[in-house]
Design a protein around this motif. Structure first.
Motif, PDB file in Angstrom:
ATOM      1  N   PHE A 172      -5.280   6.654  -0.477  1.00 40.02           N
ATOM      2  CA  PHE A 172      -4.247   6.122   0.370  1.00 40.02           C
ATOM      3  C   PHE A 172      -4.011   7.112   1.873  1.00 40.02           C
ATOM      4  CE2 PHE A 172      -2.934   3.979  -3.488  1.00 40.02           C
ATOM      5  CZ  PHE A 172      -2.924   2.800  -3.081  1.00 40.02           C
ATOM      6  N   SER A 196      -5.563  -0.492   1.011  1.00 37.27           N
ATOM      7  CA  SER A 196      -5.127  -0.335   2.250  1.00 37.27           C
ATOM      8  C   SER A 196      -5.328  -1.140   3.285  1.00 37.27           C
ATOM      9  CB  SER A 196      -5.627   1.242   2.499  1.00 37.27           C
ATOM     10  OG  SER A 196      -4.994   2.238   1.678  1.00 37.27           O
ATOM     11  N   ARG A 197      -6.611  -1.911   3.376  1.00 37.49           N
ATOM     12  CA  ARG A 197      -7.353  -2.737   4.418  1.00 37.49           C
ATOM     13  C   ARG A 197      -6.602  -4.041   4.169  1.00 37.49           C
ATOM     14  NH1 ARG A 197     -13.350  -0.271   4.159  1.00 37.49           N
ATOM     15  NH2 ARG A 197     -12.781   1.735   4.924  1.00 37.49           N
ATOM     16  N   ALA A 257       0.838  -1.183  -0.048  1.00 39.08           N
ATOM     17  CA  ALA A 257       0.024  -0.055  -0.020  1.00 39.08           C
ATOM     18  C   ALA A 257       0.855   1.311   0.160  1.00 39.08           C
ATOM     19  CB  ALA A 257      -0.967  -0.075   1.192  1.00 39.08           C
ATOM     20  N   ALA A 258       2.023   0.978   0.690  1.00 35.98           N
ATOM     21  CA  ALA A 258       2.762   2.179   0.766  1.00 35.98           C
ATOM     22  C   ALA A 258       3.503   2.524  -0.572  1.00 35.98           C
ATOM     23  CB  ALA A 258       3.919   2.152   2.034  1.00 35.98           C
ATOM     24  N   SER A 292      -6.895   6.610   4.284  1.00 33.62           N
ATOM     25  CA  SER A 292      -6.888   5.203   4.888  1.00 33.62           C
ATOM     26  C   SER A 292      -5.686   4.951   5.655  1.00 33.62           C
ATOM     27  CB  SER A 292      -7.062   4.017   3.776  1.00 33.62           C
ATOM     28  OG  SER A 292      -8.102   4.202   3.090  1.00 33.62           O
ATOM     29  N   LEU A 293      -4.308   5.451   5.275  1.00 35.30           N
ATOM     30  CA  LEU A 293      -3.182   5.217   5.837  1.00 35.30           C
ATOM     31  C   LEU A 293      -2.767   6.244   6.595  1.00 35.30           C
ATOM     32  CD1 LEU A 293      -1.147   3.223   2.899  1.00 35.30           C
ATOM     33  CD2 LEU A 293      -2.428   2.147   4.935  1.00 35.30           C
ATOM     34  N   THR A 323      -4.891  -0.531  -6.922  1.00 36.55           N
ATOM     35  CA  THR A 323      -4.853  -2.003  -6.202  1.00 36.55           C
ATOM     36  C   THR A 323      -3.304  -2.345  -6.857  1.00 36.55           C
ATOM     37  OG1 THR A 323      -5.851  -3.107  -8.007  1.00 36.55           O
ATOM     38  CG2 THR A 323      -6.961  -2.466  -5.890  1.00 36.55           C
ATOM     39  N   ALA A 373      -7.656   2.247  -4.009  1.00 39.82           N
ATOM     40  CA  ALA A 373      -6.811   2.576  -2.820  1.00 39.82           C
ATOM     41  C   ALA A 373      -7.215   2.206  -1.260  1.00 39.82           C
ATOM     42  CB  ALA A 373      -6.616   4.036  -2.966  1.00 39.82           C
ATOM     43  N   THR A 374      -8.483   2.233  -1.407  1.00 42.16           N
ATOM     44  CA  THR A 374      -9.172   2.086   0.049  1.00 42.16           C
ATOM     45  C   THR A 374      -9.219   0.637   0.325  1.00 42.16           C
ATOM     46  OG1 THR A 374     -10.700   3.997  -0.256  1.00 42.16           O
ATOM     47  CG2 THR A 374     -11.328   2.266   1.254  1.00 42.16           C
ATOM     48  N   ALA A 407       0.939   4.293  -2.710  1.00 42.68           N
ATOM     49  CA  ALA A 407       0.755   5.552  -2.637  1.00 42.68           C
ATOM     50  C   ALA A 407       1.927   6.364  -2.879  1.00 42.68           C
ATOM     51  CB  ALA A 407       0.516   5.639  -0.769  1.00 42.68           C
TER      52      ALA A 407
END
Length: 308
Positions: free
Chosen positions: A193, A92-93, A41-42, A196-197, A150, A88-89, A45
């Motif tokens: 991102f 992130s999960r 995810a990072a 969420s992060l 994603t 992105a959501t 992002a």
């Protein structure tokens, strides 16, 4: 410091390819970050935050060279932004253990698509001029935006071939419009991102390194789109993406392949990559050889024949 230089050079190279092909900035950059051990995810992002600047510069450069159709930009970019925020959501999960190989699978699939598409078919240019309808562009943008967030890339690999395959736009305008609309996708994905992060796992110096390299390359790429053979470049980039993400999968918990079996896979992939690039080079040379001679060269001869 060495890592930052590598990232800046990677951003420069990725933007040169993306600005010339309309794809591969995200998949190339994210692949590198995953290889460095960054959280999926990072990594996505980081790339999308850098893309806010690079896509803005790229869009302006393509616009100045006349490579942008603004109706297509809006019709694909707005639903693309919605898909990117959603993607992105979702990413992130996911846990790192699940997300890392999953992202590599997505990137591997995109790499295989890029490799096969440009090696076997090149850029189709035979059905220009027809209208592109919103009912085609909106779903395309939504799917491409979701995959882009994603997978850390996918806007270009999905959007550019689809628009080229439609045959309704000349290649340089497809590439320019896809690159320009990606600005909206990059903003939406980055917001997704960050919401969420937060800033968890983000290294802003890495973002700056990617951004700097991309900003340097963007105007050059917009100019090179008329000069560089995209078929050869597409095969080369597709091979990089395939080999790198195959390596990530082989070392993941999904495969854990080492020793002689892993070596055999690498040899096969490198051989496939080399063959694809060689085939693209030969195909490009054949296409150039088959092009008719310029009409200007025939005019003096025709005039000489008419003279008494």
């Amino acid at each position: 410091m060495r890592t930052l230089i590598v990232l800046a050079l990677a951003g420069l190279g990725a933007q040169l390819v993306d600005g010339s092909l309309g794809m591969a900035y995200g998949v190339t950059s994210t692949t590198l970050l995953l290889a460095l051990g960054t959280n999926p995810a990072a990594a996505s992002a980081t790339v999308h935050l850098a893309e806010i600047g690079t896509t803005l510069m790229s869009g302006v450069s393509h616009w100045r060279f006349g490579n942008v159709d603004w109706r297509v930009v809006l019709r694909i970019g707005v639903p693309g932004a919605a898909g990117a925020f959603l993607g992105a959501t979702v990413l992130s999960r996911l846990s790192t253990e699940v997300a890392a190989p999953l992202m590599s699978v997505v990137l591997l699939g995109l790499g295989l698509y890029v490799l096969s598409r440009f090696t076997l078919r090149g850029l189709p240019e035979d059905r220009l001029g027809g209208p592109l309808r919103k009912r085609f562009l909106s779903p395309l943008g939504l799917v491409a935006g979701f995959l882009d967030a994603t997978g850390g890339g996918g806007w270009g690999p999905v959007g550019t071939p689809a628009l080229l395959a439609s045959g309704r736009m000349e290649p340089r305008k497809v590439i320019g419009s896809v690159d320009t609309s990606e600005f909206l996708v990059a903003i939406a994905a980055s917001l997704g991102f960050l919401s969420s992060l937060g800033s968890q796992g983000l290294d802003w110096t890495w973002v700056a390194a990617f951004l700097l390299g991309g900003l340097v390359a963007a105007p050059v790429a917009a100019w090179l789109v008329r000069l560089v053979p995209p078929r050869v470049l597409g095969s080369a980039v597709g091979g990089v993406i395939v080999v790198t993400n195959a390596r990530t999968l082989l070392h993941s918990d999904w495969a854990r392949l080492t020793g002689a079996p892993a070596l055999c896979v690498y040899v096969l992939l490198y051989a496939l990559w080399a063959a694809a690039v060689a085939y693209s080079v030969r195909a490009h040379l054949r296409e150039r050889a088959a092009e008719p001679a310029p009409a200007v060269a025939e005019q003096p001869l025709a005039a000489a024949r008419r003279s008494p």
